[in-house]
Motif scaffolding. Structure first.
Motif, short mmCIF file in Angstrom:
data_model
loop_
_atom_site.label_atom_id
_atom_site.label_comp_id
_atom_site.label_asym_id
_atom_site.label_seq_id
_atom_site.Cartn_x
_atom_site.Cartn_y
_atom_site.Cartn_z
N GLU A 131 27.86 -18.06 45.44
CA GLU A 131 28.64 -16.88 45.80
C GLU A 131 29.68 -17.22 46.86
OE1 GLU A 131 25.98 -13.83 46.98
OE2 GLU A 131 25.35 -13.34 44.94
N ALA A 132 29.26 -18.03 47.85
CA ALA A 132 30.17 -18.41 48.93
C ALA A 132 31.33 -19.25 48.40
CB ALA A 132 29.40 -19.19 50.00
N GLU A 133 31.01 -20.16 47.48
CA GLU A 133 32.05 -21.02 46.92
C GLU A 133 33.04 -20.19 46.08
OE1 GLU A 133 32.51 -25.37 44.79
OE2 GLU A 133 30.53 -24.45 44.95
N LYS A 134 32.53 -19.22 45.34
CA LYS A 134 33.39 -18.35 44.54
C LYS A 134 34.31 -17.53 45.45
CE LYS A 134 33.19 -14.70 41.03
NZ LYS A 134 32.30 -13.80 40.26
N LYS A 135 33.76 -17.05 46.55
CA LYS A 135 34.54 -16.28 47.51
C LYS A 135 35.63 -17.14 48.13
CE LYS A 135 34.08 -13.50 51.72
NZ LYS A 135 33.15 -13.01 52.77
N TRP A 136 35.28 -18.42 48.46
CA TRP A 136 36.26 -19.33 49.06
C TRP A 136 37.42 -19.58 48.11
CZ3 TRP A 136 38.04 -24.17 47.61
CH2 TRP A 136 38.86 -24.81 48.54
N ARG A 137 37.13 -19.75 46.84
CA ARG A 137 38.18 -20.08 45.87
C ARG A 137 39.19 -18.94 45.70
NH1 ARG A 137 37.34 -24.73 43.25
NH2 ARG A 137 35.25 -25.66 43.32
N SER A 138 38.80 -17.73 46.07
CA SER A 138 39.69 -16.58 45.90
C SER A 138 40.33 -16.15 47.22
CB SER A 138 38.92 -15.40 45.31
OG SER A 138 37.90 -14.98 46.20
N CYS A 139 40.07 -16.86 48.31
CA CYS A 139 40.56 -16.43 49.61
C CYS A 139 41.96 -16.98 49.88
CB CYS A 139 39.60 -16.84 50.72
SG CYS A 139 39.48 -18.63 50.99
N LYS A 140 42.57 -16.46 50.92
CA LYS A 140 43.93 -16.86 51.30
C LYS A 140 43.86 -17.70 52.58
CE LYS A 140 48.45 -14.92 52.51
NZ LYS A 140 49.19 -13.66 52.79
N PRO A 141 44.54 -18.86 52.62
CA PRO A 141 44.48 -19.73 53.81
C PRO A 141 44.88 -19.00 55.09
CG PRO A 141 45.51 -20.89 51.99
CD PRO A 141 45.34 -19.46 51.54
N ARG A 142 44.12 -19.23 56.14
CA ARG A 142 44.42 -18.64 57.44
C ARG A 142 45.47 -19.49 58.15
NH1 ARG A 142 39.89 -15.32 58.99
NH2 ARG A 142 41.15 -14.72 60.80
N THR A 143 46.44 -18.84 58.75
CA THR A 143 47.50 -19.57 59.45
C THR A 143 47.68 -19.14 60.90
OG1 THR A 143 49.13 -18.02 58.56
CG2 THR A 143 48.81 -20.09 57.36
N ASN A 144 47.00 -18.08 61.33
CA ASN A 144 47.01 -17.69 62.74
C ASN A 144 45.71 -18.17 63.37
OD1 ASN A 144 49.51 -16.42 62.50
ND2 ASN A 144 48.59 -14.49 61.87
N ILE A 145 45.82 -19.18 64.21
CA ILE A 145 44.63 -19.91 64.65
C ILE A 145 44.69 -20.19 66.15
CG2 ILE A 145 43.34 -22.07 64.37
CD1 ILE A 145 44.78 -22.19 61.55
N PHE A 146 43.60 -19.88 66.83
CA PHE A 146 43.44 -20.28 68.23
C PHE A 146 42.26 -21.25 68.33
CE2 PHE A 146 41.24 -20.10 72.24
CZ PHE A 146 42.26 -20.27 73.15
N PHE A 147 42.53 -22.41 68.90
CA PHE A 147 41.48 -23.41 69.13
C PHE A 147 41.36 -23.66 70.62
CE2 PHE A 147 40.56 -28.14 69.48
CZ PHE A 147 39.18 -27.98 69.33
N LEU A 148 40.19 -23.35 71.19
CA LEU A 148 39.94 -23.71 72.58
C LEU A 148 39.56 -25.18 72.64
CD1 LEU A 148 39.76 -22.98 75.55
CD2 LEU A 148 37.33 -22.46 75.19
N LYS A 149 40.47 -25.98 73.15
CA LYS A 149 40.30 -27.43 73.18
C LYS A 149 39.46 -27.81 74.40
CE LYS A 149 43.02 -31.66 72.77
NZ LYS A 149 42.25 -32.46 73.74
N THR A 150 38.16 -27.84 74.23
CA THR A 150 37.27 -28.25 75.31
C THR A 150 37.40 -29.75 75.55
OG1 THR A 150 35.54 -28.33 73.62
CG2 THR A 150 35.59 -26.40 75.06
N THR A 184 44.08 -13.33 64.37
CA THR A 184 43.89 -14.74 64.71
C THR A 184 42.43 -15.16 64.54
OG1 THR A 184 45.77 -14.83 66.23
CG2 THR A 184 44.01 -16.42 66.59
N PHE A 185 42.25 -16.35 64.02
CA PHE A 185 40.93 -16.97 63.89
C PHE A 185 40.68 -17.80 65.15
CE2 PHE A 185 38.07 -20.42 62.69
CZ PHE A 185 37.09 -19.77 61.96
N TYR A 186 39.59 -17.48 65.86
CA TYR A 186 39.26 -18.18 67.11
C TYR A 186 38.11 -19.16 66.86
CZ TYR A 186 41.96 -14.81 69.91
OH TYR A 186 42.97 -14.06 70.47
N PHE A 187 38.31 -20.41 67.29
CA PHE A 187 37.20 -21.35 67.21
C PHE A 187 37.27 -22.37 68.34
CE2 PHE A 187 40.35 -23.93 65.08
CZ PHE A 187 39.91 -25.25 65.11
N THR A 188 36.15 -23.05 68.57
CA THR A 188 36.07 -24.08 69.59
C THR A 188 35.02 -25.11 69.17
OG1 THR A 188 35.87 -24.49 71.98
CG2 THR A 188 34.32 -22.89 71.02
#
Length: 354
Positions: free
Chosen positions: A7-26, A102-106
């Motif tokens: 199900e997750a793989e099927k969902k990924w194949r239909s999603c749109k690439p994220r381009t607004n991204i925040f990365f906390l560079k530790t 925005t997608f936030y990750f670290t």
């Protein structure tokens, strides 16, 4: 019956690439390699970076402010896609810069190996400069450590400090829970450096990118001569001294594997295997060797060399064709040089805007 992984793989194949991204560079967490991925993706997709006014960081170690972003003004509409240079995180100010979607990750790292690395890399900091080795520091850290010094974050709870939280704060079960919740509430994904390839697969999935988008070589690695083997006793002292970081790491290490379970163990194993196969393939195509700075043929590719650590670089294969060279060059281009290249392109583009 369709399982969660399918199900997750099927969902990924239909999603749109994220381009607004925040990365906390530790610091000292393999974050330079992640930054290289973001640099390459942003450059190839013509995305806009929020560059710092100070060349390579947003006035670190001060808390981030919108004043730290080159060209930012509240008086005119501006669109930024990627923010990824070093900062001490301050969400209210970041939200003034980045779009609402925005997608936030670290990324986090085991505080034991992180502190060993930080001691070598930041040997000239106020806490470490008068000590010969990390064991000497840990015998009586309060003798060397002054929490009021501007660079005290390098020596204690470095990840907590980068997250904009009091790195000298109280240590209790309630405080640990508040710390977890604060980070969990902001970041959509927390990667774990010790499981770097698994982290890249989760990142790729969350952003709706491809494996080629997250393909990378390790950057900012120290030579073996700069590494220090720690005793079990020293490791325990590091955990105790960096208790906020340790609790943070333990919590997100657990949540990371819960996320892997949801992704699907078998699917994860297959994607990691494929990622490594592609990395080996590109390595064979691009690289001669990984060497000490003085052994680099192209001196413009020498990574930043700190006080006592020796940071390795890559020699590219000779005779690469133009397109192959462009890819290979950017895969191994050190952080400061790549940032400089993108900033130059950014400034030229601004000059030509109507």
């Amino acid at each position: 019956m369709i399982n969660n992984s399918q199900e997750a793989e099927k969902k990924w194949r239909s999603c749109k690439p994220r381009t607004n991204i925040f990365f906390l560079k530790t610091h000292k967490t393999a974050s330079s390699t992640i930054m290289n991925i973001l640099f390459r993706y942003g450059e190839s997709h013509n995305l806009t970076f929020a560059f710092p006014t100070i060349k390579y960081h947003y006035d670190y170690p001060n808390l981030f402010s919108t004043d730290n972003v080159l060209g930012f003004s509240t008086e005119k509409e501006q669109n930024y896609n990627i923010m990824c240079h070093h900062m001490r995180f301050h969400l209210p100010e970041v939200e003034k810069i980045m779009p609402s979607d925005t997608f936030y990750f670290t990324i986090l790292r085991n505080p034991v190996t992180l502190m060993e690395s930080a001691f070598s890399y930041y040997k000239d900091s106020s806490s470490f400069i008068r000590t010969t080795d990390i064991e000497t520091f840990l015998k009586n850290p309060k003798r060397h450590y002054n929490k009021w010094m501007y660079d005290s974050g390098y020596a204690k709870n470095l990840m907590t400090f980068d997250l904009g939280i009091n790195h000298n704060g109280p240590e209790s079960e309630k405080q640990f829970k508040l710390l977890w919740r604060a980070v969990d509430a902001v970041f959509d994904l927390v990667l774990i450096a010790e499981y770097f390839d698994e982290s890249l697969v989760l990142l790729k999935d969350a952003l709706c990118w491809t494996l080629d988008d997250v393909l990378s070589f390790p950057l900012n690695l120290r030579s073996d001569r700069s590494r220090h083997v720690l005793s079990a006793q020293t490791e325990e002292k590091i955990k105790s001294w960096n208790q906020l970081d340790w609790q943070l790491y333990m919590y997100f290490n657990h949540s990371f594997w819960s996320r892997v379970e949801n992704f699907g163990r078998e699917r994860m194993e297959k994607e990691v295997e494929e990622l490594r196969r592609r990395r080996a393939q590109v390595s064979e195509k691009c690289l001669d060797d990984q060497v000490e700075p003085h052994q680099l043929r192209d001196k413009s590719m020498v990574p930043y060399q700190p006080f006592s650590a020796r940071i390795l670089g890559y020699n590219l294969k000779r005779g690469l064709r133009r397109e192959a060279y462009r890819l290979c060059y950017r895969l191994v281009l050190p952080e400061l040089q790549y940032s400089e290249l993108l900033l130059t392109k950014h400034l030229k583009r601004r000059v030509h805007l109507p």
